[in-house]
Design a protein around this motif. Structure first.
Motif, mmCIF file in Angstrom:
data_model
loop_
_atom_site.group_PDB
_atom_site.id
_atom_site.type_symbol
_atom_site.label_atom_id
_atom_site.label_comp_id
_atom_site.label_asym_id
_atom_site.label_seq_id
_atom_site.Cartn_x
_atom_site.Cartn_y
_atom_site.Cartn_z
ATOM 1 N N VAL A 116 0.867 -1.176 0.000
ATOM 2 C CA VAL A 116 0.000 0.000 0.000
ATOM 3 C C VAL A 116 0.904 1.225 0.000
ATOM 4 O O VAL A 116 1.709 1.409 0.913
ATOM 5 N N GLU A 117 0.772 2.051 -1.031
ATOM 6 C CA GLU A 117 1.621 3.238 -1.148
ATOM 7 C C GLU A 117 0.995 4.469 -0.502
ATOM 8 O O GLU A 117 1.700 5.407 -0.140
ATOM 9 N N ASP A 118 -0.329 4.465 -0.368
ATOM 10 C CA ASP A 118 -1.000 5.618 0.233
ATOM 11 C C ASP A 118 -2.335 5.156 0.793
ATOM 12 O O ASP A 118 -3.033 4.348 0.169
ATOM 13 N N ARG A 166 -4.075 3.588 -2.432
ATOM 14 C CA ARG A 166 -3.356 3.271 -3.670
ATOM 15 C C ARG A 166 -2.427 2.102 -3.385
ATOM 16 O O ARG A 166 -1.591 2.149 -2.476
ATOM 17 N N MET A 167 -2.589 1.017 -4.149
ATOM 18 C CA MET A 167 -1.761 -0.179 -3.984
ATOM 19 C C MET A 167 -0.859 -0.366 -5.205
ATOM 20 O O MET A 167 -1.219 0.017 -6.319
ATOM 21 N N ASN A 168 0.275 -0.977 -4.965
ATOM 22 C CA ASN A 168 1.189 -1.344 -6.046
ATOM 23 C C ASN A 168 1.464 -2.850 -5.962
ATOM 24 O O ASN A 168 2.346 -3.286 -5.235
ATOM 25 N N PRO A 169 0.694 -3.661 -6.695
ATOM 26 C CA PRO A 169 0.870 -5.122 -6.633
ATOM 27 C C PRO A 169 1.856 -5.667 -7.666
ATOM 28 O O PRO A 169 1.925 -6.881 -7.862
ATOM 29 N N TRP A 173 1.471 -2.458 -12.300
ATOM 30 C CA TRP A 173 0.045 -2.287 -12.022
ATOM 31 C C TRP A 173 -0.112 -1.506 -10.715
ATOM 32 O O TRP A 173 0.486 -1.859 -9.703
ATOM 33 N N LYS A 174 -0.893 -0.450 -10.788
ATOM 34 C CA LYS A 174 -1.269 0.295 -9.591
ATOM 35 C C LYS A 174 -2.791 0.374 -9.542
ATOM 36 O O LYS A 174 -3.443 0.626 -10.562
ATOM 37 N N ARG A 175 -3.325 0.136 -8.359
ATOM 38 C CA ARG A 175 -4.784 0.157 -8.176
ATOM 39 C C ARG A 175 -5.155 1.203 -7.139
ATOM 40 O O ARG A 175 -4.650 1.187 -6.010
#
Length: 508
Positions: free
Chosen positions: A324-326, A337-340, A352-354
């Motif tokens: 989790v970036e934020d 905001r996740m970066n998987p 991919w960022k969600r």
């Protein structure tokens, strides 16, 4: 429990019965571990509930036999040290990577030993003083609770009921004086109906509802966004990132999320549906749709699936997973905001960022930034938890008490495609079943593809059509992007600013 029975009923047992139980405890417990702890994988598996389960049994056996065998202080000490190390693996916010059901199993069994040891040593050895447990004794079960007496169904943890026996939460609240634990016990768990509710009864601990109903569990990178703990008419959105390095009860589900409303999952996680069989805990585990990324609400590029960071008899790869970036929360809106990216081999999916937004109390907007070679097939997957009907522009979900729409918003053409996972356990007593899903499918036109998805309650399919007709996604030359739509006379617009590391929601 056998050790506890021996201790509690000691004066009511004759010599023959005492000898039989005592002999069994020595044979089945003591001789198996003394001088041989490292033979047992659970002895040092501090991030696994089984460490607490087994060491608690060993420790209680040592305590209950001390009068006759005082040299057994060694296994009591081993259990104290090893369970303390397990408690230290709780997250800084109380999170447990294996999920709620296994948090309960590990902490619950360990509490029997912790309580007995504290009393036997007049508080000198007190596992309830472990900082991770003391600071967040019930934070995890509280925040993964759902209206309707359910809990989040991530990993193998179940989700069929609230997490934590009433007597366990009562005990943890009493030992720590924690207001959140007392509130969870009083407001959600109720009175309880177990014999241990007499032994570990509710105490007069000041109870206070948490100031925020949303939470990011930083160590395990789970997150929950909502307006209220108890109101079923308000949407709960929850998801997870974290590492793919739990070989016991983890799933390959980095970037995954669910939507829960009116006591139902509209977008669901199947968890361990169907239970376990003899292959579920070897390398074939990752072929089961419940554990594979195929069975989760994630993204695929040319069919590339997520990979485990741990295979049986292989070393760990601690780089496999996401983060989790934020995470931001407020009274009106939550955002994550996740970066998987690193959960995949990255041969097809490059990045991919969600982004997930909850416009409280009930509107969810998801934005996926996907980097892949032009011409790649991109699938954005959803598993419905209720009946669903597909149209060209959206999916209509119908539950027992409400209806929702899943509306893709894409700058280019897309197709909504249904699918099914076939599921047959090796265990012949388990029936074959299908797991439904649907994908938003796009053929990428450039290196970067952005897919937005609106998920929200609707009165009927006509309202869903109207909202779908108002949707827009626009971008400018600098890469800034906005997603907008209209609903019930209100205009919604979400603006994302292009930064060096990707898009960022503005004015949150």
């Amino acid at each position: 429990m056998m050790a506890a029975v021996y201790d509690w009923l000691y004066n009511g047992l004759n010599a023959t019965r005492r000898d039989r139980i005592r002999g069994a405890l020595i044979e089945k417990v003591v001789t198996r571990v003394r001088g041989d702890y490292e033979f047992h994988w659970w002895a040092t598996a501090y991030r696994c509930n089984w460490c607490g389960v087994c060491n608690s049994g060993v420790g209680l056996t040592g305590l209950t036999l001390l009068t006759e065998n005082p040299q057994l202080t060694d296994i009591v000490a081993e259990s104290y040290n090893r369970i303390n190390d397990m408690f230290s693996e709780l997250g800084v916010d109380g999170g447990w990577q294996e999920g709620g059901g296994y948090w309960n199993y590990g902490v619950h069994t360990s509490t029997f030993f912790a309580d007995a040891l504290k009393r036997a040593t007049n508080g000198k050895y007190n596992l309830f003083e472990n900082e991770r447990l003391k600071n967040n004794p019930a934070t995890f079960p509280l925040y993964i609770s759902l209206p309707g007496n359910k809990s989040l169904n991530f990993e193998d943890s179940g989700g069929g009921s609230l997490i934590g026996n009433t007597h366990l939460i009562n005990k943890l609240a009493a030992e720590t004086g924690n207001a959140d634990a007392a509130w969870y016990s009083n407001e959600l768990l109720g009175e309880g109906d177990d014999i241990f509710d007499i032994i570990w009864a509710k105490q007069n601990i000041p109870a206070e509802a948490p100031k925020s109903a949303s939470k990011h569990f930083r160590t395990i990178d789970w997150w929950v966004m909502r307006s209220d703990f108890k109101n079923p008419t308000k949407v709960v959105v929850a998801g997870k990132a974290g590492m793919n390095d739990d070989p016991h009860h983890g799933h390959l589900d980095v970037g995954h999320f669910v939507v829960y409303w009116q006591n139902e999952y509209f977008i669901q996680d199947k968890g361990k549906e169907g239970g376990y069989d003899e292959k579920f805990f070897d390398d074939a585990r990752w072929d089961y749709p419940q554990a594979s990324s195929e069975g989760h609400n994630v993204v695929f590029v040319n069919g590339e699936k997520q990979i485990p960071g741990k295979l049986r008899k292989q070393p760990y790869n601690y780089e496999v997973g996401g983060k989790v970036e934020d995470f931001q929360t407020s009274d009106k809106r939550d955002y994550v905001r996740m970066n998987p990216t690193k959960a995949y081999p990255n041969k097809e999916l490059k990045e991919w960022k969600r982004h997930v937004i909850l416009e409280k109390p009930e509107v969810t907007v998801v934005l996926d930034e996907i980097t892949a070679n032009p011409g790649s097939e991109i699938q954005v997957r959803f598993h419905p938890g209720v009946d669903f009907e597909m149209t060209n522009d959206f999916v209509f979900l119908e539950g027992e008490k409400g209806k929702m729409a899943v509306i893709p918003v894409v700058e280019q053409s897309f197709e909504i495609v249904p699918g099914k996972h076939a599921m047959q356990y090796v265990n012949a007593t388990k029936d074959f079943f299908w797991i439904d899903y649907f994908d938003t499918v796009i053929k990428s036109q450039s290196a970067k593809t952005v897919v937005a998805t609106i998920i929200l309650p609707v009165e009927n399919i006509q309202e869903a059509q109207k909202i779908a007709g108002s949707k827009k996604i626009t971008s400018d030359k600098t890469g800034n992007l906005s997603v907008s739509f209209s609903r019930k006379g209100k205009n919604y617009k979400y603006e994302f600013e292009r930064k060096e590391n990707g898009l960022q929601l503005k004015n949150n």
